[in-house]
Design a protein around this motif. Structure first.
Motif, PDB file in Angstrom:
ATOM      1  N   CYS A 631     119.461 -41.512 -53.607  1.00  0.00           N
ATOM      2  CA  CYS A 631     119.937 -40.264 -53.355  1.00  0.00           C
ATOM      3  C   CYS A 631     119.750 -39.301 -54.647  1.00  0.00           C
ATOM      4  N   LYS A 632     119.960 -39.981 -55.689  1.00  0.00           N
ATOM      5  CA  LYS A 632     119.486 -39.303 -57.061  1.00  0.00           C
ATOM      6  C   LYS A 632     118.457 -38.551 -57.101  1.00  0.00           C
ATOM      7  N   LEU A 633     117.251 -39.549 -56.633  1.00  0.00           N
ATOM      8  CA  LEU A 633     115.760 -39.421 -57.045  1.00  0.00           C
ATOM      9  C   LEU A 633     115.428 -38.404 -55.600  1.00  0.00           C
ATOM     10  N   HIS A 634     116.066 -38.417 -54.699  1.00  0.00           N
ATOM     11  CA  HIS A 634     115.616 -37.990 -53.321  1.00  0.00           C
ATOM     12  C   HIS A 634     116.936 -37.611 -52.528  1.00  0.00           C
ATOM     13  N   PRO A 635     117.404 -36.324 -53.174  1.00  0.00           N
ATOM     14  CA  PRO A 635     118.681 -35.786 -52.341  1.00  0.00           C
ATOM     15  C   PRO A 635     118.654 -35.309 -50.940  1.00  0.00           C
ATOM     16  N   SER A 636     117.422 -35.097 -50.569  1.00  0.00           N
ATOM     17  CA  SER A 636     117.224 -34.939 -49.162  1.00  0.00           C
ATOM     18  C   SER A 636     117.364 -35.777 -48.378  1.00  0.00           C
ATOM     19  N   LEU A 637     117.440 -37.189 -48.753  1.00  0.00           N
ATOM     20  CA  LEU A 637     117.899 -38.146 -47.834  1.00  0.00           C
ATOM     21  C   LEU A 637     119.061 -38.135 -47.300  1.00  0.00           C
ATOM     22  N   VAL A 638     119.937 -37.541 -47.924  1.00  0.00           N
ATOM     23  CA  VAL A 638     121.574 -37.406 -47.255  1.00  0.00           C
ATOM     24  C   VAL A 638     121.516 -36.727 -46.264  1.00  0.00           C
ATOM     25  N   VAL A 639     120.813 -35.858 -46.087  1.00  0.00           N
ATOM     26  CA  VAL A 639     120.661 -34.711 -44.999  1.00  0.00           C
ATOM     27  C   VAL A 639     119.932 -35.435 -43.931  1.00  0.00           C
ATOM     28  N   ASP A 640     118.748 -36.045 -44.304  1.00  0.00           N
ATOM     29  CA  ASP A 640     117.980 -36.804 -43.370  1.00  0.00           C
ATOM     30  C   ASP A 640     118.846 -37.834 -42.300  1.00  0.00           C
ATOM     31  N   GLN A 641     119.601 -38.392 -43.133  1.00  0.00           N
ATOM     32  CA  GLN A 641     120.587 -39.631 -42.666  1.00  0.00           C
ATOM     33  C   GLN A 641     121.974 -39.197 -42.678  1.00  0.00           C
ATOM     34  N   SER A 642     122.339 -37.965 -42.490  1.00  0.00           N
ATOM     35  CA  SER A 642     123.535 -37.553 -42.330  1.00  0.00           C
ATOM     36  C   SER A 642     124.495 -38.105 -41.504  1.00  0.00           C
ATOM     37  N   HIS A 643     123.818 -38.247 -40.174  1.00  0.00           N
ATOM     38  CA  HIS A 643     124.459 -38.994 -38.902  1.00  0.00           C
ATOM     39  C   HIS A 643     124.624 -40.253 -39.085  1.00  0.00           C
ATOM     40  N   GLU A 644     123.905 -41.139 -39.658  1.00  0.00           N
ATOM     41  CA  GLU A 644     124.184 -42.613 -40.114  1.00  0.00           C
ATOM     42  C   GLU A 644     125.276 -42.625 -41.152  1.00  0.00           C
ATOM     43  N   LEU A 645     125.151 -41.865 -42.108  1.00  0.00           N
ATOM     44  CA  LEU A 645     125.980 -41.831 -43.270  1.00  0.00           C
ATOM     45  C   LEU A 645     127.516 -41.418 -42.917  1.00  0.00           C
ATOM     46  N   LEU A 646     127.465 -40.407 -42.110  1.00  0.00           N
ATOM     47  CA  LEU A 646     128.890 -39.930 -41.489  1.00  0.00           C
ATOM     48  C   LEU A 646     129.507 -40.925 -40.672  1.00  0.00           C
ATOM     49  N   GLU A 647     128.585 -41.576 -39.745  1.00  0.00           N
ATOM     50  CA  GLU A 647     129.161 -42.572 -39.002  1.00  0.00           C
ATOM     51  C   GLU A 647     129.625 -43.838 -39.907  1.00  0.00           C
ATOM     52  N   ARG A 684     127.948 -25.908 -41.124  1.00  0.00           N
ATOM     53  CA  ARG A 684     128.293 -26.856 -40.092  1.00  0.00           C
ATOM     54  C   ARG A 684     128.197 -28.208 -40.327  1.00  0.00           C
ATOM     55  N   LEU A 685     127.156 -28.667 -41.096  1.00  0.00           N
ATOM     56  CA  LEU A 685     126.931 -29.990 -41.757  1.00  0.00           C
ATOM     57  C   LEU A 685     128.187 -30.103 -42.598  1.00  0.00           C
ATOM     58  N   ILE A 686     128.665 -29.273 -43.464  1.00  0.00           N
ATOM     59  CA  ILE A 686     129.340 -29.531 -44.493  1.00  0.00           C
ATOM     60  C   ILE A 686     130.845 -29.550 -43.601  1.00  0.00           C
ATOM     61  N   THR A 687     131.007 -29.090 -42.746  1.00  0.00           N
ATOM     62  CA  THR A 687     132.409 -28.894 -42.010  1.00  0.00           C
ATOM     63  C   THR A 687     132.388 -30.440 -41.201  1.00  0.00           C
ATOM     64  N   SER A 688     131.542 -30.840 -40.595  1.00  0.00           N
ATOM     65  CA  SER A 688     131.355 -32.135 -39.946  1.00  0.00           C
ATOM     66  C   SER A 688     131.597 -33.175 -40.995  1.00  0.00           C
ATOM     67  N   CYS A 689     131.191 -33.160 -42.078  1.00  0.00           N
ATOM     68  CA  CYS A 689     131.357 -34.097 -42.975  1.00  0.00           C
ATOM     69  C   CYS A 689     132.646 -34.228 -43.672  1.00  0.00           C
ATOM     70  N   PHE A 690     133.467 -33.137 -43.961  1.00  0.00           N
ATOM     71  CA  PHE A 690     134.572 -32.884 -44.350  1.00  0.00           C
ATOM     72  C   PHE A 690     135.590 -33.441 -43.271  1.00  0.00           C
ATOM     73  N   GLU A 691     135.413 -33.349 -41.891  1.00  0.00           N
ATOM     74  CA  GLU A 691     136.295 -33.396 -40.825  1.00  0.00           C
ATOM     75  C   GLU A 691     136.382 -35.084 -40.643  1.00  0.00           C
ATOM     76  N   ALA A 692     135.141 -35.552 -40.904  1.00  0.00           N
ATOM     77  CA  ALA A 692     135.009 -37.059 -41.015  1.00  0.00           C
ATOM     78  C   ALA A 692     135.864 -37.875 -41.921  1.00  0.00           C
ATOM     79  N   LEU A 693     135.671 -37.337 -43.258  1.00  0.00           N
ATOM     80  CA  LEU A 693     136.208 -38.049 -44.410  1.00  0.00           C
ATOM     81  C   LEU A 693     137.692 -37.466 -44.373  1.00  0.00           C
ATOM     82  N   GLU A 694     138.184 -36.418 -43.840  1.00  0.00           N
ATOM     83  CA  GLU A 694     139.562 -35.903 -43.756  1.00  0.00           C
ATOM     84  C   GLU A 694     140.254 -36.929 -42.879  1.00  0.00           C
TER      85      GLU A 694
END
Length: 820
Positions: A631-647, A684-694
């Motif tokens: 993720c440090k070398l390719h930060p865009s991977l976090v958005v690409d895999q946001s669904h799986e990471l949030l799950e 919207r993505l930031i909010t969905s991430c926030f709600e999952a972690l919250e």
């Protein structure tokens, strides 16, 4: 370390005074002047050796004593040879005159004198002088130099050749080439008389001097080789054996391909090759056979007259070629003794290796050699007992197959397919095969593209005996990592302990009779047809049948009993290191799509590992480390895999079972879910991430952990809090929600201990962290700058750069502001 008596003797030897030592020297000289040296002389020599070796200082002996000891080197009693050599090696190097005197007596050379001469040679000039003396002794007639001394000459020269080849001049090399030709090709074909019982081979021998015989008992019809036997052996036959033993090292050291690379030289070689081929065909057309026992005369004998026209170096190549061809022919014969069968295998390995060397030097020999090598491979490829020989054949194919335009696929299927699959438990073959790969890795990658597909087979060596071969795989693993094999290779490495257990079950199943149902537990599962597919996938020979299997959890349950087997434990201990190598290599071959796939594999496999707590913990640690790197070398991977990471981050169970990797996933979400890292990161993505972690944070801080689980680690809680604060600083509408949580946290903890944190100090640290974040969020602009600083602020890291003055200033300020 030493017994009391030994320590006493060593102490006496160290404390002996110089006057007493000189008296001892005088008594010893008198003893050595005697006609017969008895026990007193032997005891005195042993005492002298102890005195000289017991101290770190090197002593010099009186010249008379040194001279007497030098004469003992040629004593008929080997005990005196050993003692005199050991004493002289403990003294200062011989002076020029003494060394010259010793070298002049090279005619009485034996192994102990040779070792002394080599150890006393203090410079390259000394070695050159020694080589000259040795070569002069080789030029002398048999009557002038004892046979036993000649036998020790070649091993000494071979040692010099190995460590300091420049000590031999061109004239020395030419002379030695001529002598090697004579010994290799023109040794006597009559058995020596008065020999020991069997010489260097054992078994029944004829009592009268008769022609040498082959290993199958028939009379030899061609020149002498190391595979000929007799009651005794003549001097030149012994030199034949010594010459053959040093040929491989000779050709590797004096690689003379540069001596004749001009077009004219190549034409001359090819013309000579054609003339020799014509001679061979003429020999076969005349059906030249021996009258004795029907043994076939070697086809290479027909070329001897033509080769006399060659210069010494090329003539040696030609004779070595003939010698090795004859050895290969002799190995077709059925040996009468098992030890001779093993000798045949060893000679085949050496012969093929020498042929490889001479073909590297002279490309025209490739076309004459390949029919023999191809026939040898065809004859031996079905016999695994000849695996070491076939590795030498594979080396020949690798070096010359392209030039000869032959199909090598069957060779590589045998070496990379059948050998690891069936001989994974042979430590000698494992060492030799992996050494072959390491030495030829660049050529194999270039000329054997299917090499990487055989990694499931090659890893069987690692699964079976990890401590012995892990160093080899540290070097080899990067060559197996490609875009096509990466995912399957990662799954295979993670299941390496399972493969280790399966290989053990495979051997047990072959050795033990089929038991009654339920009688052997895990072995019955291995034999059960319903589970057979799981084990067969682990035992597959090539990649490409699928990245992994669907019923991994079932496989791990079946092998749970094997998790503490010593071999499996050792294998599991090597996997984390290999995974580090894998992930460090993957960046050189992977694109963003492959890296995204690997992130999914890491998240999935974090819960699908062999049930060994230590192993699982180490794998999670490796995953966490390289997830951050991805993720440090390719930060865009976090958005690409946001669904799986949030799950993954939204599962409360992961907090308790996967603390290490869960913490890092949460940190990655908080750090890289930002517009500055990827423009696709919407509110919207930031909010969905926030709600999952919250939701997770609220759940773990409002109730006790599940039965059987421990309280969540403070690091998990603080990482969740920091991630929520970072997300809120990027979407200010979320600040009231996280502030409310921090407020409730402070209120709840005022009442004392809580169910979700068992340590008061940890609880204080968590609350303190929450208050710090709450204070930052009261000033949103400052919060964003602190929690998510711009890249140009974080990258220089002036406080860590030792090449600028700021670290010095910071240290000075720290010293001034802190009380002494």
């Amino acid at each position: 370390m030493y017994s009391h008596g030994s320590e006493s003797l060593i102490k006496q030897a160290r404390e002996i005074q110089e006057p007493e030592l000189q008296k001892f020297y005088s008594r010893l000289v008198k003893l050595l002047h005697g006609k017969e040296l008895g026990h007193d002389a032997v005891d005195s020599l042993q005492r002298l050796q102890l005195i000289l070796s017991a101290t770190k200082y090197t002593r010099s002996l009186p010249s008379e004593l040194q001279k007497r000891l030098s004469l003992l080197l040629s004593s008929p009693a080997e005990q005196l040879q050993v003692l005199s050599s050991a004493v002289l090696r403990e003294t200062l190097p011989l002076s020029g005159e003494e060394l010259n005197d010793t070298q002049q007596n090279v005619g009485q050379l034996n192994s102990h004198a040779a070792a002394l001469l080599l150890s006393q040679a203090g410079s390259r000039d000394d070695l050159s002088s020694l080589c000259a003396q040795l070569l002069r002794s080789l030029e002398s007639r048999a009557s002038e130099a004892p046979a036993h001394s000649l036998m020790h000459t070649l091993p000494v020269l071979n040692t010099v050749l190995t460590h300091s080849p420049e000590c031999l001049t061109d004239d020395h090399v030419t002379l030695l080439c001529k002598k090697l030709v004579d010994w290799l090709r023109y040794a006597s074909i009559i058995q020596g008389g008065g020999a020991s019982s069997g010489g260097f081979f054992t078994g029944p021998r004829s009592r009268q001097p008769v022609p040498i015989v082959e290993l199958d008992g028939t009379v030899s019809g061609d020149f002498f080789t190391v595979l000929c036997v007799g009651q005794g052996f003549t001097d030149d036959q012994w030199m034949n054996v010594y010459s053959f033993s040093m040929l491989h090292n000779w050709f590797r050291t004096y690689h003379s391909v540069s001596n004749g690379n001009t077009p004219a030289d190549m034409v001359n070689r090819l013309q000579l090759s054609l003339s020799l081929s014509h001679s061979l065909s003429h020999s076969f057309s005349n059906d030249d056979r021996s009258e004795v026992d029907g043994s076939v005369v070697s086809m290479v004998s027909a070329t001897s007259s033509s080769s006399r026209l060659l210069p010494p170096k090329e003539r040696l190549r030609e004779k070595a070629f003939q010698y090795c061809q004859r050895l290969i022919e002799q190995c077709d014969r059925k040996a009468q003794k098992r030890t001779d069968t093993e000798l045949q295998k060893a000679c085949l390995v050496e012969a093929v290796s020498i042929l490889d060397c001479v073909c590297v030097e002279d490309a025209s020999l490739v076309y004459r050699t390949f029919p023999c090598i191809k026939a040898l491979f065809g004859r031996l490829s079905s016999e695994l007992s000849f695996a070491r020989v076939l590795l030498s054949v594979a080396q020949f194919y690798l070096n010359h197959g392209e030039m000869a335009a032959v199909d090598c696929e069957s060779v590589w299927k045998l070496v990379f397919g059948r050998f690891p699959a069936e001989l994974f438990n042979d430590p000698f073959l494992a060492h030799e095969l992996l050494r072959f790969l390491r030495l030829n890795l660049e050529s194999i990658q270039l000329r054997v593209p299917q090499y990487t597909c055989f990694f499931p087979n090659l890893l069987k060596f690692l699964a079976w005996d990890s401590p012995a071969v892990v160093d080899d795989f540290v070097d080899l693993l990067p060559s197996l990592v490609t875009a096509g094999t990466a995912v399957e290779l990662l799954h295979t490495l993670l299941d390496l302990p399972c493969l280790s257990a399966t290989l053990m079950l495979q051997l047990r199943s072959a050795c033990l009779p089929i038991s009654e149902p339920g009688g052997r537990g895990i072995l019955d599962a291995f034999r059960n047809p319903s589970f057979r597919g799981l084990f067969l996938f682990l035992l597959r020979g090539e990649a490409g049948s699928g990245d992994t299997i669907d019923r991994l959890s079932t496989l791990h349950e079946l092998l749970a009993e094997a998790a503490d087997w010593p071999r499996v434990v050792h294998c599991a201990q090597t996997v984390p290191m290999l995974l580090h190598i894998f992930f460090n290599t993957i960046f050189t071959v992977a694109d963003d799509k492959l890296l995204a796939h690997l992130i999914l594999v890491m998240l999935e496999r974090s819960s699908l590992l062999l049930n060994s707590p230590t192993y699982i913990k180490e794998i999670h640690r490796v995953f966490s480390c390289h997830l951050l790197n991805f993720c440090k070398l390719h930060p865009s991977l976090v958005v690409d895999q946001s669904h799986e990471l949030l799950e993954f981050a939204g599962s409360t169970a992961n907090v308790y079972s996967k603390e290490e990797i869960y913490t890092h996933v949460v940190w990655v979400l908080g750090e890289y879910f930002s517009v500055s890292c990827d423009s696709r990161c919407s509110v919207r993505l930031i909010t969905s991430c926030f709600e999952a972690l919250e939701a997770v944070l609220f759940e773990i801080t409002s109730s006790a952990p599940p039965p059987g689980a421990v309280c969540p680690a403070p690091r998990v809680v603080t990482t969740l809090m920091s991630a929520l604060a970072k997300l809120a600083s990027r979407s200010h509408d979320l600040i009231p929600r996280v502030s409310l949580f921090f407020s409730k946290l402070r209120t709840v903890t005022r009442g004392g201990s809580v169910a979700w944190c068992s340590d008061d100090e940890d609880l204080v640290a968590i609350v303190t962290r929450g208050e710090e974040l709450w204070s930052l969020l009261k000033v949103p602009g400052v919060a964003q700058s602190v929690l998510t600083p711009p890249h140009h602020v974080t990258k220089p890291r002036w406080h860590r750069d030792t090449n600028v003055a700021m670290p010095l200033q910071l240290r000075a300020l720290t010293t001034l502001t802190h009380s002494q």
